[in-house]
Design an enzyme around this catalytic site. Structure first.
Site, PDB file in Angstrom:
ATOM      1  N   LYS A  75       0.945  -1.587  -0.381  1.00  0.00           N
ATOM      2  CA  LYS A  75       0.445   0.076   0.225  1.00  0.00           C
ATOM      3  C   LYS A  75       1.255   1.220   0.106  1.00  0.00           C
ATOM      4  O   LYS A  75       0.378   2.087  -0.822  1.00  0.00           O
ATOM      5  CB  LYS A  75      -0.380   0.222   1.591  1.00  0.00           C
ATOM      6  CG  LYS A  75      -2.085  -0.655   1.223  1.00  0.00           C
ATOM      7  CD  LYS A  75      -3.370  -0.807   1.660  1.00  0.00           C
ATOM      8  CE  LYS A  75      -4.944  -1.447   1.980  1.00  0.00           C
ATOM      9  NZ  LYS A  75      -5.150  -1.195   3.673  1.00  0.00           N
ATOM     10  N   ASN A  96      -4.759   1.950  -1.668  1.00  0.00           N
ATOM     11  CA  ASN A  96      -5.453   0.232  -1.451  1.00  0.00           C
ATOM     12  C   ASN A  96      -6.186   0.270  -2.806  1.00  0.00           C
ATOM     13  O   ASN A  96      -6.753  -0.416  -3.262  1.00  0.00           O
ATOM     14  CB  ASN A  96      -6.329   0.398  -0.527  1.00  0.00           C
ATOM     15  CG  ASN A  96      -7.556   1.344  -0.841  1.00  0.00           C
ATOM     16  OD1 ASN A  96      -7.622   2.203  -1.742  1.00  0.00           O
ATOM     17  ND2 ASN A  96      -8.935   0.916   0.265  1.00  0.00           N
TER      18      ASN A  96
HETATM   19  P1  NAD Z   1      -0.314  -1.231  11.381  1.00  0.00           P
HETATM   20  O1  NAD Z   1      -0.246  -2.861  11.535  1.00  0.00           O
HETATM   21  O2  NAD Z   1      -0.333  -0.693   9.723  1.00  0.00           O
HETATM   22  O3  NAD Z   1      -1.171  -0.907  12.577  1.00  0.00           O
HETATM   23  C1  NAD Z   1      -1.220  -0.898  13.555  1.00  0.00           C
HETATM   24  C2  NAD Z   1      -1.306  -0.270  14.267  1.00  0.00           C
HETATM   25  O4  NAD Z   1      -2.063  -0.986  16.223  1.00  0.00           O
HETATM   26  C3  NAD Z   1      -0.547   0.977  15.054  1.00  0.00           C
HETATM   27  O5  NAD Z   1      -1.157   1.649  15.835  1.00  0.00           O
HETATM   28  C4  NAD Z   1       0.421  -0.056  16.723  1.00  0.00           C
HETATM   29  O6  NAD Z   1       0.800   1.350  17.317  1.00  0.00           O
HETATM   30  C5  NAD Z   1      -0.923  -0.457  16.902  1.00  0.00           C
HETATM   31  N1  NAD Z   1      -0.247  -1.691  17.804  1.00  0.00           N
HETATM   32  C6  NAD Z   1      -0.066  -2.748  17.429  1.00  0.00           C
HETATM   33  N2  NAD Z   1       0.471  -3.289  19.452  1.00  0.00           N
HETATM   34  C7  NAD Z   1      -0.131  -2.294  20.059  1.00  0.00           C
HETATM   35  C8  NAD Z   1      -0.497  -2.808  21.279  1.00  0.00           C
HETATM   36  N3  NAD Z   1       0.221  -3.928  21.628  1.00  0.00           N
HETATM   37  N4  NAD Z   1      -1.309  -1.821  22.209  1.00  0.00           N
HETATM   38  C9  NAD Z   1      -1.506  -0.477  21.120  1.00  0.00           C
HETATM   39  N5  NAD Z   1      -1.920  -0.412  20.254  1.00  0.00           N
HETATM   40  C10 NAD Z   1      -1.160  -1.506  19.277  1.00  0.00           C
HETATM   41  O7  NAD Z   1      -1.989  -1.970  10.854  1.00  0.00           O
HETATM   42  P2  NAD Z   1      -2.904  -1.457  10.018  1.00  0.00           P
HETATM   43  O8  NAD Z   1      -3.249  -1.677   8.910  1.00  0.00           O
HETATM   44  O9  NAD Z   1      -3.778  -0.456  10.680  1.00  0.00           O
HETATM   45  O10 NAD Z   1      -4.540  -2.047  11.147  1.00  0.00           O
HETATM   46  C11 NAD Z   1      -5.156  -1.851  11.984  1.00  0.00           C
HETATM   47  C12 NAD Z   1      -5.967  -2.762  12.014  1.00  0.00           C
HETATM   48  O11 NAD Z   1      -7.189  -2.476  11.696  1.00  0.00           O
HETATM   49  C13 NAD Z   1      -6.527  -4.264  12.028  1.00  0.00           C
HETATM   50  O12 NAD Z   1      -7.340  -4.946  13.310  1.00  0.00           O
HETATM   51  C14 NAD Z   1      -6.581  -4.667  11.428  1.00  0.00           C
HETATM   52  O13 NAD Z   1      -7.401  -5.829  10.610  1.00  0.00           O
HETATM   53  C15 NAD Z   1      -7.651  -3.311  10.970  1.00  0.00           C
HETATM   54  N6  NAD Z   1      -8.162  -3.265   9.436  1.00  0.00           N
HETATM   55  C16 NAD Z   1     -10.084  -2.940   9.098  1.00  0.00           C
HETATM   56  C17 NAD Z   1     -10.509  -2.226   7.654  1.00  0.00           C
HETATM   57  C18 NAD Z   1     -11.652  -2.066   7.450  1.00  0.00           C
HETATM   58  O14 NAD Z   1     -12.206  -1.728   6.582  1.00  0.00           O
HETATM   59  N7  NAD Z   1     -12.556  -2.479   8.347  1.00  0.00           N
HETATM   60  C19 NAD Z   1      -9.401  -1.855   7.309  1.00  0.00           C
HETATM   61  C20 NAD Z   1      -7.605  -2.091   7.017  1.00  0.00           C
HETATM   62  C21 NAD Z   1      -6.873  -2.262   8.685  1.00  0.00           C
END
Ligand code: NAD
Length: 295
Positions: A75, A96
């Site tokens: 991405k 995306n």
């Molecule tokens: P990413 O890896 O880019 O970001 C992860 C985030 O989680 C960061 O802010 C990180 O600091 C935080 N994090 C990780 N471990 C942590 C902990 N122990 N305590 C607190 N914070 C913590 O991931 P992403 O792509 O942004 O995805 C994040 C979530 O959103 C995932 O669950 C993913 O499935 C979901 N998501 C959903 C959609 C949707 O369409 N609903 C789209 C994209 C992502």
């Protein structure tokens, strides 16, 4: 075309390029939407990582695909291989969805658009209001930038002090310099700031992976005294449907929403970019088995 067994020489193709990707719901969702609309197009998933991304994008042009979805780890990298970026993709720094218009490839980011549309679908208007978003990764950044572009007045971002904290600081700079929204970032360990910022927010969003595997049953929210019944609570996580975070929102009497809506509406926005048509949202909600848990 109403039956995928009727794939012919005219059938168009959109891709989904990521690694890993076999687990994704996107092809099933887009193919159901194409089938429902009678559009002769299919989506297939391709295992593409950064090492093969450039060739894969060239393949979109060479094979005249209508476009592609892009997910991790591509991405934030794919933009350099495209001809144009939409304003939100440029600002978020993430793509995306790719659209191929006669060999000209444009990158869009529909994640934040999808989040905003999922709120709109439930009659929730966050324009002119203050929101608190926990997270600074891909999903969080898309939500924060799109919310700022769409007219949210103030965004408080919280994140743990990991590598994403810096990303959050960059997002704050972008929002404050490029939009009329005011943003600030805080350490998620600062519970005093967390309580204060949530207290005058209209909406609280979890955009971290806490709540889904391997963090099922876990949330960063210390306890339900941080919530109040008027607060709207959303989670980007959709598997499981009900996270620990949403369970606490339910207990506090809040209106809450899981990540199904964001997932559906980011897909609907991509569908529209490729086909010029609206996805049949009500049909797709039923197909997904419902979105809003208590909306
Ligand atoms: P990413 O890896 O880019 O970001 C992860 C985030 O989680 C960061 O802010 C990180 O600091 C935080 N994090 C990780 N471990 C942590 C902990 N122990 N305590 C607190 N914070 C913590 O991931 P992403 O792509 O942004 O995805 C994040 C979530 O959103 C995932 O669950 C993913 O499935 C979901 N998501 C959903 C959609 C949707 O369409 N609903 C789209 C994209 C992502």
């Amino acid at each position: 075309m109403n039956d995928k067994s009727m794939i012919s020489g005219y059938t168009e193709l959109v891709g989904l390029m990521a690694y890993p990707i076999r687990h994704s719901n996107s092809p099933a969702m887009q193919n159901e939407a194409f089938r429902r609309a009678g559009i002769d197009c299919v989506q297939l998933a391709f295992e593409v990582d950064n090492s093969t991304l450039k060739d894969a994008v060239q393949g979109i042009r060479a094979l005249k695909l209508r476009g592609s979805n892009v997910s991790m780890p591509n991405k934030t990298v794919v933009g350099q291989y495209l001809d144009k970026l939409s304003p939100e993709a440029e600002l978020i720094g993430s793509v995306n969805t790719i659209v191929n218009d006669n060999g000209i490839l444009t990158g869009y980011c529909t994640d934040g658009i999808g989040y905003m549309a999922s709120l709109n679908d439930k009659g929730i208007d966050i324009r002119g209001k203050k929101i608190t978003v926990v997270g600074a990764g891909g999903a969080a950044t898309a939500i924060q930038i799109q919310a700022a572009l769409d007219g949210v007045a103030e965004i408080s971002i919280f994140n743990v002090k990991d590598k994403f904290f810096e990303v959050g600081e960059e997002t704050v700079c972008k929002i404050n310099s490029k939009t009329s929204c005011r943003a600030a970032i805080y350490d998620l360990a600062d519970h005093e700031a967390l309580r204060r910022e949530i207290a005058d927010s209209f909406l609280l969003a979890n955009a971290t992976g806490l709540g889904m595997k391997p963090y099922e049953g876990i949330t960063w929210l210390p306890d339900i005294s941080y919530l109040r019944p008027e607060l709207i609570v959303t989670d980007t996580v959709y598997a499981p449907r009900m996270t620990k975070f949403l369970e606490m929102a339910k207990e506090a009497g809040c209106r809450y929403m899981n990540g199904h809506g964001m997932m559906l509406f980011q897909g609907a926005a991509a569908f529209k970019l490729w086909t010029g048509r609206e996805m049949d949202i009500e049909h797709m909600k039923e197909w997904l088995g419902g979105i809003m848990e208590n909306g």
